[in-house]
Every structure is written in C-alpha cells, then in structure tokens.
Design an enzyme around this catalytic site. Structure first.
Site, PDB file in Angstrom:
ATOM      1  N   GLU A 305       0.832  -1.332  -0.111  1.00 38.12           N
ATOM      2  CA  GLU A 305      -0.088   0.138   0.059  1.00 38.12           C
ATOM      3  C   GLU A 305       0.932   1.356   0.033  1.00 38.12           C
ATOM      4  OE1 GLU A 305      -2.689  -0.780   3.460  1.00 38.12           O
ATOM      5  OE2 GLU A 305      -3.997  -1.885   1.918  1.00 38.12           O
ATOM      6  N   ASP A 384      -8.234  -8.758   3.861  1.00 40.33           N
ATOM      7  CA  ASP A 384      -8.192  -7.746   4.635  1.00 40.33           C
ATOM      8  C   ASP A 384      -9.516  -7.483   5.507  1.00 40.33           C
ATOM      9  OD1 ASP A 384      -7.325  -5.525   5.671  1.00 40.33           O
ATOM     10  OD2 ASP A 384      -7.629  -4.162   4.105  1.00 40.33           O
ATOM     11  N   GLU A 412     -13.106  -1.828  11.472  1.00 40.84           N
ATOM     12  CA  GLU A 412     -12.966  -1.022   9.953  1.00 40.84           C
ATOM     13  C   GLU A 412     -14.174  -1.493   9.351  1.00 40.84           C
ATOM     14  OE1 GLU A 412      -9.222  -1.588   8.304  1.00 40.84           O
ATOM     15  OE2 GLU A 412      -9.974  -0.444   6.389  1.00 40.84           O
TER      16      GLU A 412
HETATM   17  C1  GCV Z   1      -2.919   0.975   8.340  1.00 38.08           C
HETATM   18  C2  GCV Z   1      -6.177  -1.916   5.311  1.00 38.08           C
HETATM   19  C3  GCV Z   1      -6.815  -0.614   6.023  1.00 38.08           C
HETATM   20  C4  GCV Z   1      -5.447   0.445   6.345  1.00 38.08           C
HETATM   21  C5  GCV Z   1      -4.324  -0.379   6.970  1.00 38.08           C
HETATM   22  C6  GCV Z   1      -4.125  -1.600   6.191  1.00 38.08           C
HETATM   23  C7  GCV Z   1      -2.940  -2.368   6.886  1.00 38.08           C
HETATM   24  O1  GCV Z   1      -5.620  -1.712   3.891  1.00 38.08           O
HETATM   25  O2  GCV Z   1      -7.734   0.017   5.310  1.00 38.08           O
HETATM   26  O3  GCV Z   1      -5.821   1.646   6.943  1.00 38.08           O
HETATM   27  O4  GCV Z   1      -3.133   0.507   7.091  1.00 38.08           O
HETATM   28  O5  GCV Z   1      -4.905  -2.516   6.048  1.00 38.08           O
HETATM   29  O6  GCV Z   1      -3.417  -3.415   7.608  1.00 38.08           O
HETATM   30  O7  GCV Z   1      -1.797  -2.026   6.753  1.00 38.08           O
END
Ligand code: GCV
Length: 835
Positions: A305, A384, A412
């Site tokens: 990411e 995720d 989330e």
């Molecule tokens: C901290 C997902 C979440 C992100 C998070 C990522 C991760 O994509 O939406 O906010 O980043 O996971 O676990 O690194």
C-alpha cells in the site's frame, strides 16, 4: 429533600444503577449483592502480603485491594509478613510456596502463568496467587478478581493457568498528530499534535485493561509509519509511554519505516544488505534500548500500500527482516514483519490475478530464511478483515518461520463501532480451522503458537485502536471485541459463548435477563452483519476505495486493489480454483485445497470467494444464489430490528446512560441494516434481472419517495452510487428552509412514520415532521458519519412512533440546511402499528 422528592427517589428502580461512562469497561468491580459479598468476606483471608518489590507485583497488590473494596466493601489489611492466621499471598512461584505453609510442590509455572489456591490448615486460611513471572502474579490477581465478579466459588480454589502463546500483543495505528487510522473511539491516547501527550493517565488505564487480559506488548504508532519516530527527539517521549505501561507488565513496541536509515539517518541508501545500513539499525536499536530497556520489539509494514520496502533494491523480505532482527537480537527484542504485502495496482482484466494469493506467494518461498527472532504477522484471512474470508493459507505453509495471527479489534469493515458486531465467533472460526499442515489436527491457533512446528515464539496480535472517548472504542458493545481478543490470546479454546457471558456479566452485571439478552445479541451479531453486508463469501460490499463504511457494490471492481467479487449480469464470485481460476485454492494443503476446489464440497458461506457461478446456481441449502442473497438481506435487517426491541426490555436493568447510548446506537444500526438490505438487493436485482420469489425487492410497502412528494425548495439529486438511495435519488434543500409533503390516503389508525434522511459530517441540518399543522417530531442531524456526501454512509433513519393518521392528513417534513449539509431526504415510510 422535600417530601415529594423523597417519594420520587424511593420510586427509582434499582438505585445502584448510576450512570456509567464505560471507562472502567470490564473492570468495574461493581458491588456484589450483600449475601454474595458476605460469603466471600467469610472465605477470603483479610490480610494481603506481597512477597516481591517489583512495580508489577506492587500493582497486583493495589489492584487486589481496589477490586475487593469495590465488590465486597471491605479493605484488605496490608502486611509485610505472612501472619499465622493466614493471608492472601502474592508472589513468584517458589517464593509463595516457601511462604505459605503446606503448599504442595508442583511443576514450575510457565512464564506469565499463575496458580491460585486456597488452603485451610486448622484455623489458618491462605490464598496464594503465585506467578511464573511478575506478570503472572498480576494476571493471577486479575483472574481471582474476575472469579469474584462472576460469583465463582472460592472454597476449593486450585487453579493453574498458562498462556497459550508467548506473544499476546496489541497494535495501534495512531499517527503522531493524534489521529488514528481506522480508529472510532476518539483521538489517540498516546499522541497529540506531533508529540506524546502530556497527560498519560489514559495510557495507564489502558495498561490496566490490557493486563487484565494478559496482553504483554503494545505498539503505539501506525504501521504506516512516520519515520520521525526514530529521531532522538522522540526517544524520551516514547520512554514516558513505556513508563506508564510498565507497572502493568505491558511492554512497548514501535512501528518503523524501512526507509529510516536514509530518511532520518542521512545515509544514501536503505538497502538491507548494505553494511552501513546494518550498522545504522544496530546503533539505532542500541539507542532505543537505552531509552526503553524493556522494549518488546519493532514492527514493519513494507512493500505494501505504498510503503517502501526491500523491493526497492531487489532484496527479499527475509533480507529486510533479518537486518533489523539482528540489531534487536542482543536485547532480546522481536521483529514483526507484516505478511500483508500485496500489489494494489493489479490489472483487473487478467482473470488469473488475485490479491488473495499475495501473502503466500511472497512468504512461502522464504520459509526458513528468517532469523529466529523474526515473526511474520499474518492477517487472519488472505484479503483484509472482510466479513467472511477463509483462514490464510500461509498459516499452514510456514514450517521454519515464526508466525502470529493479526486480528482486527477495531471495526473497520464492521460498521465502524456504529453497529453491533461481536467478532469473537469469526475469529474462533479462523483459529480453530484445521490447516491439515501435518495431517488432521493442526488448527491455526496451534500453528501460530508454534506448537505444530515447534517454533521458539509466536502468537496473537490485535489491532485495537482505542481512543480517548470515555468508552475507548466508540460504543459500549465494541468493548466486547477487545475483551474477547485478549481472552482468546490467553486461551483460544474458550468458547464464544463463555467469552460473551463473562464480558456481559463483568460489564453490565449479573441480572439474568441482562446477561441473556446481551449475550444473545453479541453471539448472533457477526452472522447477522454478514447476512446484510456480504454473504456467501462475497466479502464486505462496501466502498473499499473510500471510507469502508457504506454500501458500494462495484467499488471493488475495475481497479487495482484486488478485492474483486466479479459480479455482473450473469453471475458472481471469484474463480480461485486451480482448474480454471487463479489457483489460490491450491495454496492450501491438499485435503483443504480439495474441499475448496470443488463446487460439490465448498461450503456455501465461501462459495463466491472460491467460485464464479450463475445466479441460478443451486446451493447446498437447496436455494439459488440470487434468492439466498435476497433472503439473507431481509433476514439480516429483521434481526437488527429485533436488537432494538430486545434492548428496550432492559430499561431499568442497565444504568440510564449506557442504556440510552446503546439504544441510540441500535436504532441507528437498524436503519443502516435496512439501507444495506435495499442497496445490495436492488443492485443484484438490476444486475441479474431475476425477480425476488417473495416479491419484496423493489416493492417497499408504505414507502413514499421524497422526489415524489410535493416539494418546496427541495430539488432532486442523484445518489452515487445509485444503490445507496431509494430509487437512486434523493432531494436536497436549495433554500434557507424547504419542505416535502405528502397526503395520507390510508385507513385511519396508529402509524409509525419513518424519515430516511442524510446526516453528513459537514453540517448539522435540522428536520421537523408535521401532521397538518402539528409538529410531531424535530431533531438535529448531528451524528458523525464518515462522509460529506449524500450516500448510503450518511443515510439515516428517524422513526416517529405512535402517530394517529386520518385519510387526507398532510405529512410534511421541513428541512433547514446547515453548512454543507442540505437537509436531504430519501423517503418516508408510513407503516401501520399493531394494535
Ligand atoms: C494501516 C487496510 C486498512 C489500512 C491499513 C492496512 C494495513 O488496508 O484499510 O488503513 O493501514 O489495512 O493493515 O496495513
């Protein structure tokens, strides 16, 4: 007090139910009823002796006194020696055995484990709390207090308990400015405006909550790491957090940025194989340990990411992990390397591409190349934290590498603490899943604890993200997830029911109706949430490129993020089979792979995760995919409606404040479940062209679209994506005040009028409902939801009950915009009430 007031006072039911903020969570130590308290007071020795001087043991003694005072109304007498008549004796295992006469010899306690026993010899009575470590003494103390709060008998107390795994950590995604990525309980307890908070009392209170569950490590900054964390300026600040945690046996963990040697170290490179880089990590780690001598370790998100990682130099994840792990090794520190590595620019047109494959593809081939103090931290599923995923195949693949399971406590993808979802049953399914890594009998929990391939360390990591809000997580019910995570990390063999019952009784008291109601709501809530947000393995059908909250069925498609479910006019699901799909199913060991590969044996709840099928495909249940989607969405929404009714029966049995706060949350939740129901069903109805056999989809009894009402000042506006608004449209106010009116032509009687409106976070619009000239309800739309848009995330329901309507009555909704919030309306529903 006047005579009249005295009367009122006498009428208050259950006077002990004072307003509670939720700050004490499950450690309320509420007074037991008199008979129970007396029984314990008569059984427990009145004196407490702590044998060690360490801060953690001293904490244990203080906590014991506090808990006994709260629950039993008596104060234990502190003594430095064990009196002949007996005492509660706290200390390390051998010391306690020596100090308490007659304690039988036994096996030494596991590190962090504890033993509780009550022995009577003549008139002397000793209760010993022995720990395998100082932390064990504290954990034993919390265990004893929990038993008292739960009303367990003490007379024959003789219990040994050891943690299932050495690693029981929480992570925080807190930014240095005090915001929290995916945090729903307010601002950071650690950080504010770029520095560590002056007042760390909340950190200390949090340490207490963590210790009560046996959590022994906590990372304090986001895995999307600001590299400044490793600069000299931050070290003394970080040391203050470590100090606040230390009395609770919670060790500090830091997230680091892989580019640090260059970004804050001034080197020309961060190549993990560069000798200068290795030396930088070593020097930096030594410096860290000078500031925080008991630092538990470091954590890294790399090559994921947008985070930089070893791929920048063509190096492997093992190269990257080992260079930092070697710097930690002399200090006994662990290095956690996240398994959440994937390419978010994948070509969606290529049907062989699959994000689910990423963790295994990246790490399986490196098995055996990681140092012994490296732990690969693996999300429980391959995508995720979606509402339904199979357990990650990587758990079953790593034989020569330490691993830990990452579970997300913060909700989330689960309604962001505005909806009630108890995640323990979902986690249990992952933890108990048999990976068949060495034939049958190798569940994920045993693999991550290093019990199958005899690894030196491993265990559990929970992404907690608590905040400064009084109740830590944004709502009272979400606390059950933190509690449940901690209890499972200590003992994953506990059942969901045991955990739900314990948490409820500790948090809301022992009233059987309260316990039964809350336990039942919690236990069904994950499956109910799945029913209306992403059943059959579709994953959560939310806005995955935006706020991860409202509905957006196509948000996952035609982009590189790889959360595809590939639903179109003909069918739905990702083909992940080896035969015709991405081959993901083949990442499991053969027995598991075979089950997922075949349509005949793939479980219905994961069907669309593994297979692409037509909507008319018949499930094992005997129903088609499309009818199941429709039905589950209706079932889910009905269930959440039921939460409200069940909760209302607890009025007077739960303190007023928490009663009202949970009721408001559940009412909101019921409205959101309906929004999801309609949005998802309408989307699949339009895509498939197949009618709902029960005739519900597209036909909402009593619904009047706002755009079909008589409008003054309001103008029609499209809702994007379309499924988030009834009929794909809403009306938004374009004047200082607007109104939408409709004439009621039904039978005279009692009705509920539901107003579906949009409560964005960029204003506090006002609404008023009138029948004729009479105002029957008014409110301000001041909820905080994660959107400034008129869409399913802001769509909110207001129910006005008990309205007497006669044919010809005009029902009018008046809206007054505020800021960017245009007092928008979606529809009214006028529903007859049962007599
Ligand atoms: C901290 C997902 C979440 C992100 C998070 C990522 C991760 O994509 O939406 O906010 O980043 O996971 O676990 O690194």
């Amino acid at each position: 007090m006047s005579g009249k007031l005295r009367w009122l006072w006498a009428l208050v039911p259950l006077a002990g139910l004072h307003a509670e903020t939720g700050a004490d969570a499950w450690l309320r130590y509420a007074a037991l009823d008199a008979a129970a308290a007396r029984r314990y007071v008569n059984t427990l020795p009145p004196v407490v002796v702590v044998l060690g001087n360490s801060p953690v043991e001293q904490t244990a003694q203080r906590e014991l006194i506090r808990g006994i005072r709260g629950m039993l109304g008596v104060t234990l007498r502190v003594s430095s020696t064990v009196p002949a008549e007996g005492a509660i004796v706290l200390g390390l295992d051998p010391a306690v055995r020596k100090a308490v006469p007659g304690t039988p010899a036994g096996n030494p306690l596991a590190e962090d484990g504890y033993a509780l026993s009550l022995r009577t010899a003549g008139t002397a009575r000793h209760l010993s709390i022995a720990g395998g470590s100082e932390r064990g003494v504290l954990y034993g103390t919390f265990a004893l207090l929990r038993k008292i709060a739960l009303g367990e008998a003490m007379e024959a107390l003789n219990e040994h308990s050891a943690p299932y795994a050495p690693v029981r950590w929480v992570n925080h995604w807190d930014n240095l400015d005090g915001t929290i990525e995916r945090g729903y309980g307010g601002r950071s307890i650690f950080w504010d405006k770029g520095v560590v908070r002056e007042d760390l009392s909340r950190v200390s209170e949090y340490g207490r909550l963590l210790a009560s569950l046996g959590i022994n490590g906590c990372s304090i900054n986001n895995v999307n790491t600001d590299p400044r964390i490793l600069t000299a300026e931050y070290l003394p600040q970080i040391a203050r957090i470590a100090e606040a945690f230390r009395p609770w046996g919670v060790r500090l963990v830091l997230s680091v940025d892989f580019g640090s040697p260059q970004r804050v170290g001034g080197l020309a490179t961060f190549d993990p194989l560069d000798a200068g880089v290795a030396a930088w990590w070593k020097a930096k780690t030594d410096e860290l340990y000078r500031a925080v001598p008991d630092l538990a370790g470091l954590l890294l998100k790399a090559d994921s990411e947008g985070r930089i990682g070893p791929s920048a130099y063509g190096r492997t994840h093992a190269d990257a992990a080992n260079v930092i792990a070697r710097a930690l090794k002399p200090h006994g520190g662990l290095f956690f390397y996240r398994g959440f590595v994937y390419d978010h620019h994948m070509d969606w047109r290529n049907l062989k591409n699959d994000r689910a494959r990423a963790a295994y593809d990246n790490f399986n081939r490196l098995d055996g190349q990681f140092d012994d103090n490296v732990v690969i931290q693996i999300k429980h599923g391959p995508i995720d934290f979606q509402v339904r995923e199979p357990a990650s195949p990587l758990f079953g693949a790593l034989e020569h590498t330490n691993q830990a399971i990452e579970l997300q406590v913060t909700q989330e993808y689960f309604g962001q603490a505005r909806q009630l979802v108890f995640l323990v049953p979902m986690w249990k399914e992952a933890l108990d899943f048999d990976m068949q890594a060495r034939g049958a009998g190798t569940p994920v929990k045993a693999l991550v604890a290093g019990k199958v391939f005899q690894r030196p360390t491993g265990g559990f990591v929970g992404v907690s993200n608590v905040g400064l809000d009084a109740n830590w997580l944004g709502n009272h019910m979400s606390q059950a997830n933190l509690y449940g995570y901690g209890r499972l990390a200590w003992n994953p063999d506990l059942t969901s029911q045991q955990i739900a019952a314990e948490w409820t009784r500790l948090t809301f008291g022992n009233d059987p109706q309260v316990v039964q109601t809350i336990e039942s709501l919690q236990l069904k809530s994950w499956r109910v949430f799945e029913d209306y947000t992403g059943p059959l393995g579709l994953q959560t059908l939310t806005d995955i490129v935006g706020n991860h909250y409202g509905v957006s069925v196509e948000a996952s498609e035609r982009n590189g993020w790889g959360q595809w479910h590939r639903s179109d006019e003909k069918g739905a699901g990702m083909d992940r089979t080896v035969a015709t799909g991405t081959g993901y199913a083949g990442q499991y060991r053969p027995a598991v792979a075979k089950r997922y590969e075949s349509l005949a044996t793939c479980p219905d709840e994961l069907l669309l995760f593994f297979h692409h099928v037509p909507y008319t495909h018949m499930l094992h249940s005997g129903k088609t995919v499309i009818q199941t989607l429709y039905d589950l969405h209706y079932d889910g929404a009905v269930s959440v409606e039921g939460y409200v009714n069940s909760w209302k029966l607890l009025k007077g049995r739960v303190d007023e404040r928490r009663y009202a706060e949970v009721l408001a949350q559940l009412e909101y939740h019921a409205g959101q479940a309906q929004v999801w129901r309609d949005a998802v069903n309408n989307w699949f109805h339009r895509a498939s062209g197949i009618a709902d056999a029960k005739g519900r989809v597209g036909h909402q009894p009593g619904r009047i679209e706002a755009e079909a009402m008589t409008l003054e000042g309001y103008a029609e506006t499209p809702v994007t994506p379309w499924e988030g608004g009834s009929g794909g449209k809403a009306v938004a106010c374009q004047a200082a005040e607007c109104s939408a009116a409709t004439r009621f032509e039904g039978k005279a009687g009692w009705y509920t009028v539901r107003v579906q409106y949009f409560d964005q976070n960029n204003g506090n619009a006002r609404y008023r409902v009138k029948v004729g000239e009479q105002v029957v309800d008014e409110w301000t739309a001041s909820n905080w939801v994660p959107t400034q848009k008129i869409d399913s995330s802001s769509s909110t329901r207001r129910s006005v009950t008990g309205i007497a309507l006669r044919p010809g009555d005009v029902i009018r909704v008046e809206g007054t915009p505020d800021g960017g919030e245009k007092a928008a309306l979606d529809y009214l529903e006028v529903l007859p009430e049962r007599p």
